[in-house]
Design a protein around this motif. Structure first.
Motif, PDB file in Angstrom:
ATOM      1  N   ILE A  67       0.845  -1.203   0.000  1.00 26.07           N
ATOM      2  CA  ILE A  67       0.000   0.000   0.000  1.00 26.07           C
ATOM      3  C   ILE A  67       0.874   1.244   0.000  1.00 26.07           C
ATOM      4  O   ILE A  67       0.635   2.192  -0.765  1.00 26.07           O
ATOM      5  N   ARG A  70       2.485   1.751  -3.402  1.00 21.26           N
ATOM      6  CA  ARG A  70       1.523   2.277  -4.380  1.00 21.26           C
ATOM      7  C   ARG A  70       1.158   3.723  -4.070  1.00 21.26           C
ATOM      8  O   ARG A  70       0.975   4.524  -4.984  1.00 21.26           O
ATOM      9  N   ARG A  71       1.024   4.041  -2.799  1.00 20.02           N
ATOM     10  CA  ARG A  71       0.678   5.415  -2.409  1.00 20.02           C
ATOM     11  C   ARG A  71       1.765   6.396  -2.844  1.00 20.02           C
ATOM     12  O   ARG A  71       1.468   7.510  -3.279  1.00 20.02           O
ATOM     13  N   PHE A  80      -4.627   2.693  -4.607  1.00 16.35           N
ATOM     14  CA  PHE A  80      -4.294   1.913  -3.403  1.00 16.35           C
ATOM     15  C   PHE A  80      -5.449   1.727  -2.434  1.00 16.35           C
ATOM     16  O   PHE A  80      -5.352   0.911  -1.523  1.00 16.35           O
ATOM     17  N   LEU A  83      -6.792  -1.844  -1.635  1.00 15.73           N
ATOM     18  CA  LEU A  83      -5.880  -2.626  -0.795  1.00 15.73           C
ATOM     19  C   LEU A  83      -5.919  -2.142   0.649  1.00 15.73           C
ATOM     20  O   LEU A  83      -5.817  -2.938   1.586  1.00 15.73           O
ATOM     21  N   GLN A  84      -6.083  -0.841   0.834  1.00 14.39           N
ATOM     22  CA  GLN A  84      -6.162  -0.285   2.188  1.00 14.39           C
ATOM     23  C   GLN A  84      -7.408  -0.812   2.891  1.00 14.39           C
ATOM     24  O   GLN A  84      -7.370  -1.157   4.079  1.00 14.39           O
ATOM     25  N   TRP A  87      -6.710  -4.381   3.859  1.00 13.86           N
ATOM     26  CA  TRP A  87      -5.826  -4.402   5.034  1.00 13.86           C
ATOM     27  C   TRP A  87      -6.632  -4.153   6.317  1.00 13.86           C
ATOM     28  O   TRP A  87      -6.465  -4.852   7.320  1.00 13.86           O
TER      29      TRP A  87
END
Length: 121
Positions: A67, A70-71, A80, A83-84, A87
């Motif tokens: 993450i 990607r961020r 992202f 995915l966050q 998570w």
């Protein structure tokens, strides 16, 4: 995109909360199934009637690192944010606490097993 179960469950809780004088001015926290990833996998298998391959894709820490990678190069949050969300779900950070489900015994949210059965996942 919302599925029909989410809409029906949300509508049922919204109606129950609207009729509950004890909720004025305070947040109401409700949730459907609260499962570990292994329990979620088993529920999908039971509901779908299929054997699903369990794959390990890494640890929560590895996901957090991805993450951040990607961020750092993101053109926007769409690079992202999914995915966050994942998570937060797998680490339990997204869990609402305390839950108010018991205030509304007439509302029974759709289970993962029922969802998988209904949509033939």
């Amino acid at each position: 995109m919302h599925n029909v179960c989410e809409i029906a469950d949300t509508a049922a809780y919204t109606a129950a909360v609207a009729l509950d004088p004890g909720t004025t001015g305070r947040p109401v926290r409700v949730a459907g199934d609260v499962l570990t990833m292994k329990e979620f996998h088993a529920a999908l298998e039971r509901g779908s009637g299929r054997s699903l391959e369990l794959r390990r894709r890494g640890t929560a820490d590895e996901l957090a690192a991805e993450i951040e990678r990607r961020r750092a190069s993101a053109s926007g949050p769409e690079d992202f944010v999914a995915l966050q969300y994942l998570w937060a779900m797998i680490t339990g950070k997204a869990k609402l606490d305390p839950l108010d489900n018991e205030r509304y015994p007439g509302v029974r949210p759709t289970t993962i097993v029922e969802f998988a059965r209904r949509f033939a996942l």
